[in-house]
Write a protein that holds these residues in place. Structure first.
Motif, short mmCIF file in Angstrom:
data_model
loop_
_atom_site.label_atom_id
_atom_site.label_comp_id
_atom_site.label_asym_id
_atom_site.label_seq_id
_atom_site.Cartn_x
_atom_site.Cartn_y
_atom_site.Cartn_z
N ALA A 101 47.81 -17.37 -4.93
CA ALA A 101 47.17 -17.09 -3.64
C ALA A 101 45.80 -16.43 -3.85
O ALA A 101 44.82 -16.79 -3.18
N ALA A 102 45.73 -15.49 -4.78
CA ALA A 102 44.46 -14.81 -5.05
C ALA A 102 43.42 -15.80 -5.57
O ALA A 102 42.25 -15.75 -5.19
N VAL A 145 42.00 -17.82 -2.73
CA VAL A 145 41.03 -17.04 -1.95
C VAL A 145 39.69 -16.97 -2.69
O VAL A 145 38.62 -17.16 -2.10
N VAL A 150 37.82 -20.22 -2.36
CA VAL A 150 37.18 -20.37 -1.05
C VAL A 150 35.89 -19.55 -0.98
O VAL A 150 34.85 -20.02 -0.52
N VAL A 151 35.96 -18.32 -1.49
CA VAL A 151 34.78 -17.44 -1.48
C VAL A 151 33.66 -18.05 -2.32
O VAL A 151 32.50 -18.10 -1.90
#
Length: 205
Positions: A191-192, A195, A198-199
């Motif tokens: 999950a990290a 993220v 995406v960033v």
């Protein structure tokens, strides 16, 4: 015809990809090159999703590719093609194992299959590393036995994919040497990473 092609391609993959799910990657790479169903970059995305979802990676990959090519029916047919050889082989082995368990030729055959499995998995790992951590393009030649390796548009200056390398190094440290995080469930790191991806994408990195 697309369904028959899906079944046949994944039947061959399931029959010859000895050594587990990662050993299917060279076959999937060839499928993409031969059919144009997906690119090498898309294959790496499929691998990331398949690794992140429950179940054997080879079957997950077959389902993903089948769905991408021909929707839900394609996913079902590709998955059936992937598992059918295993079912057939296991049934045959189960029926004959009692007679051939101590056969020296069978034992030698498995001895030869082990390095073949290692080579297939190693080739898959090299392709993944080159695609994710560098800007080297891996292409299968139309003739010959060996892949072709080409630098991306950035040339030598852009040889390393620094965001990917940094993320891989951070995850390696967090999962092996940092006590508060190394025992966390893998889903936390997946999950990290999503993220962070995406960033990075929005930041244009």
């Amino acid at each position: 015809m697309i369904y028959l092609r899906l079944f046949w391609e994944f039947f061959k993959t399931g029959l010859f990809a000895i050594g587990g799910g990662m050993a299917t990657l060279p076959f999937l790479h060839d499928i993409g090159e031969a059919t144009g169903w997906f690119t090498q970059a898309q294959l790496m995305n499929m691998l990331a999703v398949s690794e992140s979802t429950p179940g054997p990676i080879g079957i997950n990959m077959a389902t993903y590719v089948g769905f991408t090519v021909a929707g839900v029916p394609g996913a079902v047919i590709a998955t059936l093609g992937e598992v059918t050889p295993s079912i057939i082989v296991i049934l045959i082995i189960a029926a004959l194992l009692r007679n051939f368990r101590e056969n020296r030729y069978v034992d030698r055959a498995f001895y030869g299959l082990r390095p073949a499995s290692t080579g297939l998995i190693g080739a898959a790992c090299v392709s993944v590393v080159l695609e994710v951590l560098t800007n080297i393009v891996v292409a299968s030649p139309e003739t010959g036995l060996f892949n072709q390796f080409q630098l991306g548009d950035g040339g030598l200056a852009g040889l390393i994919s620094w965001p990917g390398l940094i993320l891989a190094a951070v995850l390696l440290a967090l999962t092996n040497w940092v006590k508060p995080t190394k025992n966390l469930h893998p889903i936390v790191f997946i999950a990290a990473s999503a993220v962070v991806g995406v960033v990075f994408r929005f930041a244009g990195v």
